[in-house]
Structure formats: C-alpha cells, structure tokens
Write a protein that holds these residues in place. Structure first.
Motif, short mmCIF file in Angstrom:
data_model
loop_
_atom_site.label_atom_id
_atom_site.label_comp_id
_atom_site.label_asym_id
_atom_site.label_seq_id
_atom_site.Cartn_x
_atom_site.Cartn_y
_atom_site.Cartn_z
N MET A 37 36.43 42.86 41.71
CA MET A 37 36.01 43.74 40.63
C MET A 37 37.12 44.68 40.18
SD MET A 37 32.82 46.44 40.84
CE MET A 37 31.75 45.13 41.41
N ASN A 46 27.89 37.21 32.85
CA ASN A 46 28.43 37.11 31.49
C ASN A 46 29.91 36.77 31.47
OD1 ASN A 46 26.31 38.05 29.26
ND2 ASN A 46 25.92 39.24 31.10
N GLU A 86 32.78 51.85 33.76
CA GLU A 86 32.69 50.44 33.40
C GLU A 86 33.17 49.58 34.57
OE1 GLU A 86 33.85 49.43 29.08
OE2 GLU A 86 35.07 51.20 29.57
N LEU A 121 34.13 45.30 35.65
CA LEU A 121 34.32 43.88 35.34
C LEU A 121 34.30 43.16 36.67
CD1 LEU A 121 36.93 42.25 32.97
CD2 LEU A 121 36.56 41.37 35.27
N SER A 165 27.78 41.67 34.76
CA SER A 165 29.15 41.36 34.36
C SER A 165 29.53 39.94 34.79
CB SER A 165 30.12 42.38 34.97
OG SER A 165 31.46 41.99 34.75
N SER A 166 29.22 39.61 36.02
CA SER A 166 29.57 38.29 36.54
C SER A 166 28.83 37.19 35.80
CB SER A 166 29.26 38.23 38.04
OG SER A 166 29.69 37.02 38.60
N THR A 225 24.86 46.22 37.40
CA THR A 225 25.89 46.09 36.37
C THR A 225 26.92 45.05 36.77
OG1 THR A 225 25.57 48.41 35.79
CG2 THR A 225 27.56 47.36 34.98
N GLU A 241 33.43 39.61 39.28
CA GLU A 241 33.18 38.20 39.54
C GLU A 241 32.56 38.09 40.93
OE1 GLU A 241 35.32 33.95 38.86
OE2 GLU A 241 36.57 35.48 39.82
N GLY A 299 32.37 37.55 33.58
CA GLY A 299 33.35 38.57 33.97
C GLY A 299 33.72 39.48 32.82
N SER A 300 32.73 39.95 32.08
CA SER A 300 32.96 40.84 30.94
C SER A 300 32.81 42.29 31.39
CB SER A 300 31.95 40.55 29.82
OG SER A 300 30.63 40.75 30.29
N TRP A 301 33.47 43.18 30.65
CA TRP A 301 33.33 44.61 30.94
C TRP A 301 31.90 45.06 30.59
CZ3 TRP A 301 36.41 47.48 33.78
CH2 TRP A 301 37.76 47.11 33.92
N GLN A 302 31.29 45.79 31.52
CA GLN A 302 29.94 46.30 31.31
C GLN A 302 29.92 47.78 31.66
OE1 GLN A 302 27.30 44.52 30.16
NE2 GLN A 302 28.53 42.64 30.00
#
Length: 398
Positions: free
Chosen positions: A255, A391, A235, A237, A388-389, A384, A239, A393-396
C-alpha cells in the motif's frame, strides 16, 4: 511554606486510591484461545484487576470448564454474553469492565450488550467487521458515557512513546516519509483447511470481516504509524493478494498512503513471508532527522539527526525521556516486550477507570489510549484498502 508543609499538601492533593482491584469480566478467551491469555496476563501484571466473571466460549461446556480453570465462581461462569449483561448489573459487586477477546464478528454485539448494561469495555481489534457497525458503536459510547479501550497494544511500548514524544517536540521537523511493515509467515500454507483454530476464523470473511491480513495485522501497522507520526492518512492505494490457493481473504498487503500534511507513506503487511515471525517495524523521516523502531528489538530506538551520526536510544538509558520512563517497569538491560506493552494499556485504563469511579478528573494518560474513534478509523482503513484493490489499485479517499 516549609518543606514539611509542602509535602503534607502534596499528600492531600494526591488522587485518592480506589482501594481495591478492578473487577474484570471476559467474553471469549477460553480453552484453546491465544489472545485471551494475553489479556489476562496484561490485566494482572500491575495487579490492578481481578478476573471475576466470564462468558469464555460460545460452547456452554467449554465456557464452564474454562471458567473453572481460571477460578471463576460457578455463579459467574456465564454461557453467553447476553446472560452476563443481564445478571452482572444486578449484583452487589458487579464487574467494572469487560474485555472482549472473541473473533471479530462477535465484537460488535458483545460491546453493545455491555455498554447498554452500563459496563465499560476493553475490546480487541479490529473493533467490528464493518465501518457501519463501528459508527453505531461510536454513537453508543457517546450516548452511554462509558469508557472504551481498543487494545492496539503496540502503542504501549516505551520506545514507541519516546518516538511519539520526539515527533511532537519537533525533533524530526516536518514529517515527510512514513514507512511501516508487519510481515509474518504462519499462513504460508493453508493450515485453515486442517481446522487450525486461529487460522480458521481469521481467513473466514463471516468471522473476520472484509479483510484478512489487512484486518489482523495491517490495522496494527496503520495505527502505529498514525500514533507516532500524529498524522492521519487521507488517501490510500492498495493491492491485496491471496497467494495461497483457495484462500478467500488477503494474506498480503502492499500500500501507498498520502497524509494530511503532504507526507507520503508505504505500508506492507504479510502473513506469507517465510522467515518472519512478527516483524513489525516503523521508520519516520522528517526535515531534521529520522527514527526507526522494530518490535524484535523493542527496547531500542534509532535516532538519526540529519548531518550527524545515528545513535540508539535505550529504554531506561540516559537519553530516555519521561515519555518512555513513565511506562517502564524495570531498569534498562532487563528486556521489556509484548506483554508489558499490553499491560501498559491496561494499567493506564485502570487509572482512568478508577478516577471515573471516584469522581475525579481523568488523568492525562487517558489521552494516549486507543479509543472507539480509533476503532472506526481502522475499519475505514480496511474497507478503503479493499475498495482500492478491487478497483485495480486506484487511489481512494479515507
């Protein structure tokens, strides 16, 4: 068995030599290119290859002029990779392998053309511009049975090989933390707007792909961390930021990573960090100790066993192991760096390709070479991180 008989048997058992340099073709890398010259130096450093053919530019006149400068015969100075793919296999002395050193968007079509023509491929990274293209390329390599080398050249440094071997031997114990960074400063100003060639295509999503900094150097940092730690991230996360006004693609990446064994990671890559040239640095920490390596001082590896003083392992020194010594060319104290690490990949690939031509088993060195699968992993990493960025900065999941 006598000593003399044993030595004679060793000679008989030794792999046969190809008896010639490998015939190398190149796509891209003509006048004004940076990475093409690096590939050519790497190919010749151990005297394993001879550049005999090229489609060195999409501009026909520049392609011909570049070929003339590199002493390529006029009948093998092609104006397109399609022409090379069509004509080279018909020769009595066709190229054994082709190096693709174009901007990213040309990697996929050029690699496909060469593989379908029965030619082995060496390709610069990132392998393609999308994971969909990479998946198709993985399948094509499997279907054709051809060799494919992805030039993540930092895996060729002796002290990187030493670090990997120490992790594999359990000297750090279970890995807990992985930190990797790759800061540069050359894109601090919008030089792409003045037509600077290297900046222009790297900041153009049509030629670079979905990632700017993350595709150009972030993938190197990610691959190095994976190579040494032996772990895959599950995974991320991220920016991704474009600090320079008007720039479409990212020029800074920050990240967090989660690894398959529960380890945690941090990755920073930037091309707008004044004072940094090519500041690639890796730190790995486990239950028993830590390792630190930086490209600015590549001939040393800092080892910190827990509860004891840290010390430097020197390339060619008394604590260097076979993992490092086998890819060192000169005694310690004589620096080896970027070009030699690049050449290590070319040299090991030459061993693998020569064995293939001679019908011999693949040598063990081939197992460490970055492959088409690593290329797919890199594209999934880029996409990925972008997702993530975008969205927030969500975990992907990778």
């Amino acid at each position: 068995m006598t000593v003399e008989a044993a030595e004679s048997q060793q000679v008989l058992d030794a792999p046969k030599k190809l008896g010639r340099r490998l015939r190398l073709g190149m796509i891209g890398g003509g006048q004004g290119a940076f990475i093409g010259a690096v590939h050519r130096i790497a190919a010749r450093l151990d005297d394993r290859y001879e550049l005999v053919a090229g489609a060195l530019s999409s501009d026909p006149e520049r392609a011909k002029a570049s070929a003339e400068e590199l002493y390529i015969a006029p009948d093998r100075a092609y104006t397109s990779f399609e022409e090379m793919a069509a004509k080279e296999p018909l020769r009595d002395d066709p190229v054994d392998v082709v190096a693709i050193v174009t901007p990213n968007h040309m990697h996929y079509p050029a690699a496909c053309a060469m593989l379908k023509a029965g030619i082995h491929v060496i390709c610069d990274k990132p392998m393609t511009t999308t994971s969909e293209e990479s998946e198709k390329l993985v399948q094509l390599v499997e279907e054709t049975g051809k060799l494919f080398l992805l030039t993540h050249n930092y895996t060729g440094y002796p002290m990187v090989r030493q670090a990997k071997a120490m992790v594999e031997a359990g000297e750090l114990g279970k890995i807990r933390l992985v930190q990797v960074e790759y800061p540069q400063d050359w894109l601090t100003e919008p030089i792409e707007q003045s037509g600077q060639k290297q900046a222009s295509w790297r900041t153009d999503p049509k030629r670079s792909g979905a990632g700017g900094c993350i595709g150009d150097i972030g993938t190197h940092a990610y691959n190095l961390a994976s190579f040494v730690s032996g772990m895959k991230a599950t995974e991320v996360l991220a920016e991704l930021t474009s600090f320079v006004e008007g720039r479409v693609l990212d020029d800074d990446v920050q990240m967090l990573l989660r690894y398959e064994n529960g380890a945690k990671g941090m990755l920073w890559a930037s091309q707008v960090a004044p004072g940094n040239e090519n500041g690639l640095r890796l730190r790995i920490y486990g239950e028993k100790g830590g390792l630190e390596w930086g490209q600015a001082d590549p001939n040393h590896l800092v080892y910190s066993p827990f509860g004891k003083s840290s010390y430097r392992i020197t390339r060619g020194g008394p604590d260097a192991t076979d993992a490092a010594n086998s890819v060192s060319r000169i005694p310690g104290g004589h620096p080896e760096g970027y070009l030699e690490a690049f050449a290590t990949l070319y040299n090991e690939f030459a061993d693998v390709l020569s064995a293939r031509i001679l019908g011999q088993p693949e040598p063990d060195c081939g197992k460490q070479l970055p492959s088409v699968v690593d290329g797919l992993d890199g594209l999934k990493f880029i996409e990925t991180a972008v997702k993530s960025s975008q969205n927030g900065g969500s975990w992907q999941k990778l």
